[in-house]
Scaffold this motif. Structure first.
Motif, PDB file in Angstrom:
ATOM      1  N   GLU A   1       0.724  -1.201   0.046  1.00 50.15           N
ATOM      2  CA  GLU A   1       0.124   0.126   0.060  1.00 50.15           C
ATOM      3  C   GLU A   1       0.886   1.255  -0.025  1.00 50.15           C
ATOM      4  O   GLU A   1       0.546   2.395  -0.542  1.00 50.15           O
ATOM      5  CB  GLU A   1      -0.986   0.020   1.188  1.00 50.15           C
ATOM      6  CG  GLU A   1      -2.119  -1.024   1.165  1.00 50.15           C
ATOM      7  CD  GLU A   1      -2.855  -0.894  -0.400  1.00 50.15           C
ATOM      8  OE1 GLU A   1      -3.414   0.259  -0.654  1.00 50.15           O
ATOM      9  OE2 GLU A   1      -3.066  -1.995  -0.841  1.00 50.15           O
TER      10      GLU A   1
ATOM     11  N   GLN B   1       0.678   4.176  -2.847  1.00 48.21           N
ATOM     12  CA  GLN B   1       0.729   5.488  -2.235  1.00 48.21           C
ATOM     13  C   GLN B   1       1.433   6.428  -3.004  1.00 48.21           C
ATOM     14  O   GLN B   1       1.424   7.762  -3.529  1.00 48.21           O
ATOM     15  CB  GLN B   1       0.867   5.805  -0.600  1.00 48.21           C
ATOM     16  CG  GLN B   1      -0.495   5.333   0.114  1.00 48.21           C
ATOM     17  CD  GLN B   1      -0.043   5.123   1.385  1.00 48.21           C
ATOM     18  OE1 GLN B   1       0.947   5.605   2.020  1.00 48.21           O
ATOM     19  NE2 GLN B   1      -0.722   4.133   2.307  1.00 48.21           N
TER      20      GLN B   1
ATOM     21  N   SER C   1       0.422   6.860  -6.697  1.00 49.31           N
ATOM     22  CA  SER C   1      -0.888   7.734  -6.740  1.00 49.31           C
ATOM     23  C   SER C   1      -0.343   9.252  -6.491  1.00 49.31           C
ATOM     24  O   SER C   1      -0.960  10.024  -7.135  1.00 49.31           O
ATOM     25  CB  SER C   1      -1.837   7.339  -5.754  1.00 49.31           C
ATOM     26  OG  SER C   1      -1.625   7.429  -4.380  1.00 49.31           O
ATOM     27  N   TYR C   2       0.744   9.408  -5.673  1.00 49.27           N
ATOM     28  CA  TYR C   2       1.074  10.694  -5.397  1.00 49.27           C
ATOM     29  C   TYR C   2       1.590  11.247  -6.830  1.00 49.27           C
ATOM     30  O   TYR C   2       1.259  12.497  -7.161  1.00 49.27           O
ATOM     31  CB  TYR C   2       2.366  10.683  -4.306  1.00 49.27           C
ATOM     32  CG  TYR C   2       2.983  11.932  -4.314  1.00 49.27           C
ATOM     33  CD1 TYR C   2       2.485  13.227  -3.460  1.00 49.27           C
ATOM     34  CD2 TYR C   2       4.168  12.188  -5.102  1.00 49.27           C
ATOM     35  CE1 TYR C   2       3.286  14.243  -3.556  1.00 49.27           C
ATOM     36  CE2 TYR C   2       4.816  13.485  -5.100  1.00 49.27           C
ATOM     37  CZ  TYR C   2       4.419  14.541  -4.156  1.00 49.27           C
ATOM     38  OH  TYR C   2       5.108  15.740  -4.108  1.00 49.27           O
TER      39      TYR C   2
ATOM     40  N   ASP D   1       2.788  13.660   2.785  1.00 43.59           N
ATOM     41  CA  ASP D   1       1.995  13.724   1.671  1.00 43.59           C
ATOM     42  C   ASP D   1       2.411  12.765   0.581  1.00 43.59           C
ATOM     43  O   ASP D   1       1.199  12.173   0.016  1.00 43.59           O
ATOM     44  CB  ASP D   1       2.560  15.210   1.220  1.00 43.59           C
ATOM     45  CG  ASP D   1       1.429  15.727   0.062  1.00 43.59           C
ATOM     46  OD1 ASP D   1       0.173  15.363  -0.107  1.00 43.59           O
ATOM     47  OD2 ASP D   1       2.225  16.470  -0.811  1.00 43.59           O
TER      48      ASP D   1
ATOM     49  N   PRO E   1       1.945   8.439   3.321  1.00 39.75           N
ATOM     50  CA  PRO E   1       1.367   8.716   4.718  1.00 39.75           C
ATOM     51  C   PRO E   1       1.300   7.250   5.742  1.00 39.75           C
ATOM     52  O   PRO E   1       1.594   7.626   6.852  1.00 39.75           O
ATOM     53  CB  PRO E   1      -0.261   8.980   4.386  1.00 39.75           C
ATOM     54  CG  PRO E   1      -0.418   9.360   2.831  1.00 39.75           C
ATOM     55  CD  PRO E   1       0.876   8.767   2.222  1.00 39.75           C
ATOM     56  N   SER E   2       1.529   5.885   4.905  1.00 38.13           N
ATOM     57  CA  SER E   2       1.541   4.757   6.013  1.00 38.13           C
ATOM     58  C   SER E   2       2.853   4.481   6.261  1.00 38.13           C
ATOM     59  O   SER E   2       3.037   3.501   6.871  1.00 38.13           O
ATOM     60  CB  SER E   2       0.623   4.001   5.064  1.00 38.13           C
ATOM     61  OG  SER E   2      -0.754   4.104   5.228  1.00 38.13           O
TER      62      SER E   2
ATOM     63  N   LEU F   1      -6.734   5.286   8.715  1.00 35.64           N
ATOM     64  CA  LEU F   1      -5.607   5.751   8.028  1.00 35.64           C
ATOM     65  C   LEU F   1      -5.672   4.699   6.720  1.00 35.64           C
ATOM     66  O   LEU F   1      -5.415   5.099   5.564  1.00 35.64           O
ATOM     67  CB  LEU F   1      -4.458   5.698   8.576  1.00 35.64           C
ATOM     68  CG  LEU F   1      -2.893   5.949   7.958  1.00 35.64           C
ATOM     69  CD1 LEU F   1      -3.071   7.309   7.122  1.00 35.64           C
ATOM     70  CD2 LEU F   1      -1.854   5.967   8.771  1.00 35.64           C
TER      71      LEU F   1
ATOM     72  N   THR G   1      -8.802   4.994   4.302  1.00 37.49           N
ATOM     73  CA  THR G   1      -8.549   6.562   3.839  1.00 37.49           C
ATOM     74  C   THR G   1      -7.721   6.313   2.531  1.00 37.49           C
ATOM     75  O   THR G   1      -7.973   6.837   1.484  1.00 37.49           O
ATOM     76  CB  THR G   1      -8.272   7.576   4.750  1.00 37.49           C
ATOM     77  OG1 THR G   1      -9.074   7.679   5.690  1.00 37.49           O
ATOM     78  CG2 THR G   1      -8.226   9.088   3.750  1.00 37.49           C
ATOM     79  N   GLN G   2      -6.754   5.938   2.887  1.00 37.44           N
ATOM     80  CA  GLN G   2      -5.443   5.923   1.835  1.00 37.44           C
ATOM     81  C   GLN G   2      -5.531   4.924   0.720  1.00 37.44           C
ATOM     82  O   GLN G   2      -5.521   5.254  -0.508  1.00 37.44           O
ATOM     83  CB  GLN G   2      -4.104   5.702   2.606  1.00 37.44           C
ATOM     84  CG  GLN G   2      -3.762   6.860   3.215  1.00 37.44           C
ATOM     85  CD  GLN G   2      -3.609   8.227   2.691  1.00 37.44           C
ATOM     86  OE1 GLN G   2      -3.023   8.086   1.424  1.00 37.44           O
ATOM     87  NE2 GLN G   2      -4.131   9.227   3.456  1.00 37.44           N
TER      88      GLN G   2
ATOM     89  N   ILE H   1      -8.090   6.532  -1.689  1.00 37.37           N
ATOM     90  CA  ILE H   1      -7.431   7.595  -2.419  1.00 37.37           C
ATOM     91  C   ILE H   1      -6.348   6.964  -3.546  1.00 37.37           C
ATOM     92  O   ILE H   1      -6.612   7.377  -4.714  1.00 37.37           O
ATOM     93  CB  ILE H   1      -6.556   8.567  -1.617  1.00 37.37           C
ATOM     94  CG1 ILE H   1      -7.213   9.311  -0.546  1.00 37.37           C
ATOM     95  CG2 ILE H   1      -5.474   9.252  -2.360  1.00 37.37           C
ATOM     96  CD1 ILE H   1      -6.641  10.367   0.441  1.00 37.37           C
ATOM     97  N   SER H   2      -5.781   6.054  -3.157  1.00 37.57           N
ATOM     98  CA  SER H   2      -4.795   5.326  -4.182  1.00 37.57           C
ATOM     99  C   SER H   2      -5.760   4.641  -5.329  1.00 37.57           C
ATOM    100  O   SER H   2      -5.362   4.727  -6.525  1.00 37.57           O
ATOM    101  CB  SER H   2      -3.763   4.182  -3.507  1.00 37.57           C
ATOM    102  OG  SER H   2      -2.903   4.728  -2.438  1.00 37.57           O
TER     103      SER H   2
END
Length: 496
Positions: A91, A95, A98-99, A467, A470-471, A480, A483-484, A487-488
């Motif tokens: 994950e 993240q 995805s950023y 940013d 986050p994990s 957390l 949520t992430q 988003i991903s």
């Protein structure tokens, strides 16, 4: 005769090897410090031609959703501790990707990552009982609470019709499924990351450059000796930090570096082979990654799976892996690699690992003796109606399993990924294989934290970490994680 030259430039970081690891490390370093000077060296014609190449790895987003070796049986139960760690590490990779999508650096995530449901499938009463226990443990944890379980043939026909075909309710079989599983083309991803480095940060890979040695330097930390394969000329680059991410070739280079931490490491090369389906109609019927259990005396790397793959825009169907043997440490390596790796400090651990792993030797011998029909019979344990003329054998990548000394100075064979680092963090080397590419972001953040703690721990670094990933390196709770995850999945266009 070409004259040896010394390049009059000090680099903050030199990365050896142009695979997913170096691409991830270099790009993350540039995100945290755009002024960092980085050089990437690759001996082949292009990036991502060895372990990161799509055909040379399983392509699974290893997140412990289906891989049963991450959930060992313990004291009559099943432990999911390692599964939680592996899941969180993947994950973190999602993240990071995805950023990059959010910042418009990665424009087409569907070119390298797609949603393919992950399944575990077993047969036999003992294995069914194990899978049921694993399901109950995973269902109770927020990372895996969407897991489904069935012993119904009708349900399996919906999940993976090829495997359910021709089976009856009298057979003792069971399966689990998590929809959010992914299929990843790490070769495509690696090329995209290097493109970002070149276009956004003016950092280009120098191909046809073979690293010969890495020596201490009085002025900076390290002097890197390379051979320009186009001009046959030797060059010397200076660097404050060096990362060796050359796949199977990392061990041979590490052994030349003057640090105590390298002592006792050895390696055992194993090549992978896949049965690849040639019938488009059969390929269309399967949209799943289905992992089963390895044999009772087989190594974790032998876990059989029937996988949907997307390679160069085309849907494929693979079954394996089967093991081959070559003394090469890389697919494009030398037949002398294994023999060159044997040193005074590792010969005892290597002999010890050999005697402790006789079942592995037996397994490899049996694998090498297999005919096409033998491999097809293994496939038919999954897909009963598989026809021999519709599948062909593909030789995939070369992996080097780590051998290291334990506390008793004896050798142990390791099947994971390990970072060997000097005490001051100025040189790091990645050894091992699975889960490898899936956890590249997590592992390379560890390297950055060791080599450049002042960057990651600055106020700017802490904000960027929060940013970008986050994990990472934090206590992950349900809020957390979910949520992430959402988003991903939205940014990477993953539909589950």
């Amino acid at each position: 005769m070409a004259k040896d030259i010394h390049i009059d430039k000090d680099y903050d970081l030199i990365c050896v090897g142009a695979g997913i690891m170096s691409a991830t490390l270099a790009l993350m370093a540039k995100l945290f410090d755009p002024d960092m000077s980085i050089l990437i060296l690759e001996r082949l014609d292009d990036v991502a031609l060895e372990s990161s190449a799509a055909w040379n790895n399983a392509g699974t987003g290893h997140s412990a959703l289906c891989e049963l070796n991450y959930c060992p049986q313990e004291n009559g139960g099943v432990s999911i501790k390692k599964a939680i760690d592996i899941c969180n590490q993947f994950e973190v990779s999602k993240q990071f990707w995805s950023y990059l999508v959010e910042k418009r650096m990665l424009e087409n995530p569907s070119e390298f990552i797609k949603n393919v449901p992950h399944h575990s499938w077993v047969y036999g009463e003992d294995n069914v009982n194990y899978l049921k226990k694993r399901y109950k443990e995973m269902k109770a944890h927020f990372m895996f609470d969407t897991i489904e379980y069935t012993e119904s043939i009708d349900k399996m026909k919906d999940w993976f019709p090829l495997i359910a075909e021709g089976r009856t309710s009298e057979e003792k079989i069971a399966a689990s499924r998590i929809n959010r599983g992914t299929e990843v083309n790490y070769g495509n991803l690696t090329r995209q990351l290097f493109k970002i480095l070149e276009t956004e940060f003016d950092t280009k890979v120098q191909c046809h450059h073979d690293v010969l040695d890495i020596d201490p330097d009085v002025d900076v930390e390290w002097s890197v000796e390379i051979k320009d394969l186009d001009s046959d000329q030797k060059k010397y680059y200076d660097a404050k930090h060096v990362f060796i991410g050359a796949g199977g070739g990392s061990l041979l280079l590490l052994q030349k570096v003057e640090i105590d931490e390298k002592e006792g490491y050895g390696g055992f090369p194993v090549s992978g082979e896949w049965l690849v389906c040639k019938n488009p109609e059969i390929i269309k019927q399967h949209n799943a990654k289905v992992y089963s259990k390895a044999g009772p005396h087989d190594p974790p790397m032998s876990t059989p799976h029937l996988d949907t793959r997307y390679i160069d825009g085309k849907k494929e169907l693979l079954f394996g892996p089967f093991a081959g043997f070559s003394p090469k440490f890389l697919k494009e390596g030398s037949y002398l690699d294994l023999f060159k790796s044997i040193k005074l400090d590792n010969i005892t651990p290597m002999l010890g690992a050999f005697w402790q792993n006789l079942p592995l030797t037996k397994y490899l011998i049996e694998q090498l003796a297999m005919s096409h029909e033998d491999r097809m019979n293994d496939l038919r344990k999954f897909y009963k109606n598989a026809k021999s003329d519709e599948w062909e054998l593909l030789v995939a990548g070369q992996r080097v399993q780590i051998i290291k000394k334990n506390e008793f100075e004896k050798g142990e064979l390791q099947f994971g990924t390990e970072v060997v680092s000097s005490k001051d963090g100025s040189i790091t080397c990645l050894l091992g294989a699975s889960p490898g590419a899936s956890t590249a972001t997590h592992v390379m953040l560890q390297v950055l934290d060791k080599a450049f703690p002042e960057i990651l721990n600055s106020e700017k670094g802490k904000r960027l970490k929060a940013d970008i990933v986050p994990s990472w390196n934090t206590e992950v709770d349900e809020t957390l994680f979910k949520t992430q995850l959402k988003i991903s999945e939205e940014r990477l266009k993953l539909k589950t």
